[in-house]
Write an enzyme that holds these catalytic residues in place. Structure first.
Site, PDB file in Angstrom:
ATOM      1  N   CYS A 131       0.853  -1.191   0.000  1.00 20.88           N
ATOM      2  CA  CYS A 131       0.000   0.000   0.000  1.00 20.88           C
ATOM      3  C   CYS A 131       0.892   1.245   0.000  1.00 20.88           C
ATOM      4  CB  CYS A 131      -0.890  -0.019   1.240  1.00 20.88           C
ATOM      5  SG  CYS A 131      -1.723   1.548   1.552  1.00 20.88           S
ATOM      6  N   CYS A 142      -4.634   0.479   0.180  1.00 22.17           N
ATOM      7  CA  CYS A 142      -5.610  -0.376   0.860  1.00 22.17           C
ATOM      8  C   CYS A 142      -7.022   0.060   0.501  1.00 22.17           C
ATOM      9  CB  CYS A 142      -5.486  -0.257   2.378  1.00 22.17           C
ATOM     10  SG  CYS A 142      -3.969  -0.890   3.073  1.00 22.17           S
ATOM     11  N   CYS A 190      -6.120   0.875   6.879  1.00 23.32           N
ATOM     12  CA  CYS A 190      -4.954   1.575   6.352  1.00 23.32           C
ATOM     13  C   CYS A 190      -4.498   2.654   7.332  1.00 23.32           C
ATOM     14  CB  CYS A 190      -5.308   2.190   4.999  1.00 23.32           C
ATOM     15  SG  CYS A 190      -3.910   2.845   4.098  1.00 23.32           S
TER      16      CYS A 190
HETATM   17 ZN   LIG Z   1      -2.750   0.958   3.460  1.00 25.03          ZN
END
Ligand SMILES: [Zn+2]
Lengths: 193, 300
Positions: B253, B277, B283
């Site tokens: 991510c 994410c 996240c």
């Molecule tokens: Zn993330």
């Protein structure tokens, strides 16, 4: 004039919501015992279960006359025979009569299998223990059935033999409840006194 | 009597739905849990949002909520989309006392469209899915009556054939969303348009999963600790989405650096794709926690 004070706690929307959530949790986790005392103001747990779920749209069978006229008035449910009832209320201390045949639903409509609300004493604390497994149970869960007559477990096994047909049991003592949906496998354990 | 008593404000009491509507939903919910994966019919009520925008999930959530609940709403993993924010506000408005949250860990009831949170849900949490198409058999059988018979008898031969044909034609099962999943060895459900990534989370979970389809008026459930198996063949096993880049590395991510989440592909300004994410709360939490994790990793 009727005031809010005349309505027993179990019929109040807020209490019904709490009762329902406890029942949902019990049904999702068969054999786990929930104490409803905080929401029933001394009413029997079995009546609270009926109050949380029943209304004029579902029929209730009460062959043994466990409900009072006042209970029926608040429930608003039509009275019915055992085979036709969506909800059946019984005293579990006595064995089911040989002709006691609840609705099991059909292959296309298994949800029409009856919900049997069974009154016992000492749920989770006394009586023969059974070992439960199946959906909702990580490995197994043990439950003491209180004063439930052993015939109920045998008859239940026969009613629930052909999944998805079957019945779902809600056991109730004075203030506690536990559910045995049709998917739960019930094995007898040694009887301890 | 001079003045007529005002009608009971029943239709706009706590939880928007009237008590009878809630009871019907609650009866259907209990049967859905008792018969895992079976689609229980109920009478859908008119809701203040158009059908197809999650009326089924909305009604299930309203039947659940009490003033001690904390509710979270996610739309494709996001708490901040207009749909998610509006629904969350609606719950807070019609259920006085209910707290709103975006944090998965703080929620008691989560309503979702298209995702299951990354963080494993606990046994005191309920996830409510908005379901557009509740029946996994609809791709092979147009008649609803016949589908009900097939479900009751657990007769999924034609669904297996369809999957097999897919496999022969494309060398893998091509279903990206709504992956048919067998519950407790009997019913096959449409788990709603979640990605394959989320399907394994249905299996032997700690939480309760409830599915509401407003247009088709069906409710179904996957209880906790219940087997949920995506249909697959021994030589072509079920696989979740692959986030490996062209060098064989698992993509991370761009925001929190996680390499164990479902990623959304975002077009970058310079034409280079970036990945982030899909679960925004996860996240955010990972981004917060990352410095500690990094130091503990380097210490180890
Ligand atoms: Zn993330």
């Amino acid at each position: 004039m009727t005031t809010a004070l005349d309505v027993p706690a179990v019929y109040c929307p807020k209490h019904r919501q709490r009762l329902f959530r406890q029942l949902l949790d019990c049904m999702a986790r068969p054999g786990s015992v929930a104490d409803l005392a905080a929401w029933i103001d001394g009413a029997p747990a079995a009546l609270a279960v009926l109050a949380a779920l029943c209304d004029s749209e579902v029929s209730v069978a009460d062959q043994q006359g466990l409900l009072t006229d006042g209970d029926w008035r608040f429930l608003e449910s039509p009275q019915s025979t055992v085979p036709a009832a969506r909800f059946i209320f019984v005293d579990g201390a006595t064995a089911p009569a040989p002709n006691f045949e609840p609705a099991l639903g059909a292959l296309t409509t298994p949800e029409q299998g009856a919900t049997i609300v069974i009154r016992v004493s000492g749920l989770g604390t006394t009586g023969p223990k059974v070992r439960l497994s199946g959906p909702g149970i990580a490995s197994h869960r043990d439950l003491a059935l209180g004063t439930l007559h052993p015939d109920w477990i045998e008859r239940r096994a026969a009613w629930c033999r052909f999944f998805p047909l079957g019945v779902d049991l809600i056991l109730c003592d004075e203030s506690r409840v536990a559910a045995l949906p049709r998917t739960t496998r019930v094995a007898r354990m040694e009887i301890h006194r | 009597m001079r003045a007529r008593r005002r009608r009971k404000p029943a239709s706009y009491g706590f939880g928007f739905l009237d008590e009878n509507a809630k009871k019907e939903l609650r009866r259907a919910l209990l049967k859905a849990v008792a018969i895992p994966g079976h689609q229980v019919p109920y009478a859908s009520r008119e809701m203040p949002i158009a059908r197809g925008f999650g009326t089924g999930g909305l009604q299930v959530t309203l039947a659940l909520l009490g003033d001690d609940d904390t509710v979270k709403v996610i739309d494709q993993g996001s708490d901040v989309s207009v749909n998610a924010a509006n629904l969350r506000k609606f719950f807070a408005l019609v259920c006085p006392g209910v707290r709103e949250t975006t944090r998965t860990a703080d929620a008691t009831v989560i309503q979702t469209r298209h995702r299951i949170p990354e963080q494993r849900l606990r046994d005191d949490q309920i996830l409510v899915f908005q379901v557009p198409y509740p029946d996994a058999l609809v791709v092979v059988e147009p008649s609803a009556a016949k589908r009900r018979e097939m479900h009751g008898a657990a007769n999924y031969a034609r669904l297996w054939t369809k999957l097999y044909e897919d496999m022969v034609a494309f060398d893998e099962i091509t279903i990206s969303h709504r992956y048919p999943t067998r519950i407790a060895g009997h019913y096959v459900i449409d788990p709603s348009p979640i990605p394959r990534w989320d399907v394994p989370k249905l299996n032997m979970a700690d939480c309760l999963y409830l599915f509401g389809a407003g247009r088709e008026k069906r409710i179904y459930a996957v209880p906790p600790h219940t087997p949920a198996e995506p249909l697959s063949f021994s030589d072509v096993p079920f696989r979740v989405e692959d986030f490996t880049d062209e060098h064989g590395h698992r993509r991370a991510c761009a925001r929190c650096r996680a390499t164990d989440t479902f990623l959304d592909e975002l077009p970058g300004a310079d034409g280079v794709k970036t990945y982030q994410c899909s679960d925004i709360d996860h996240c955010t939490e990972t981004a917060k926690a990352e410095p500690c994790e990094r130091s503990s990793k380097s210490a180890a």
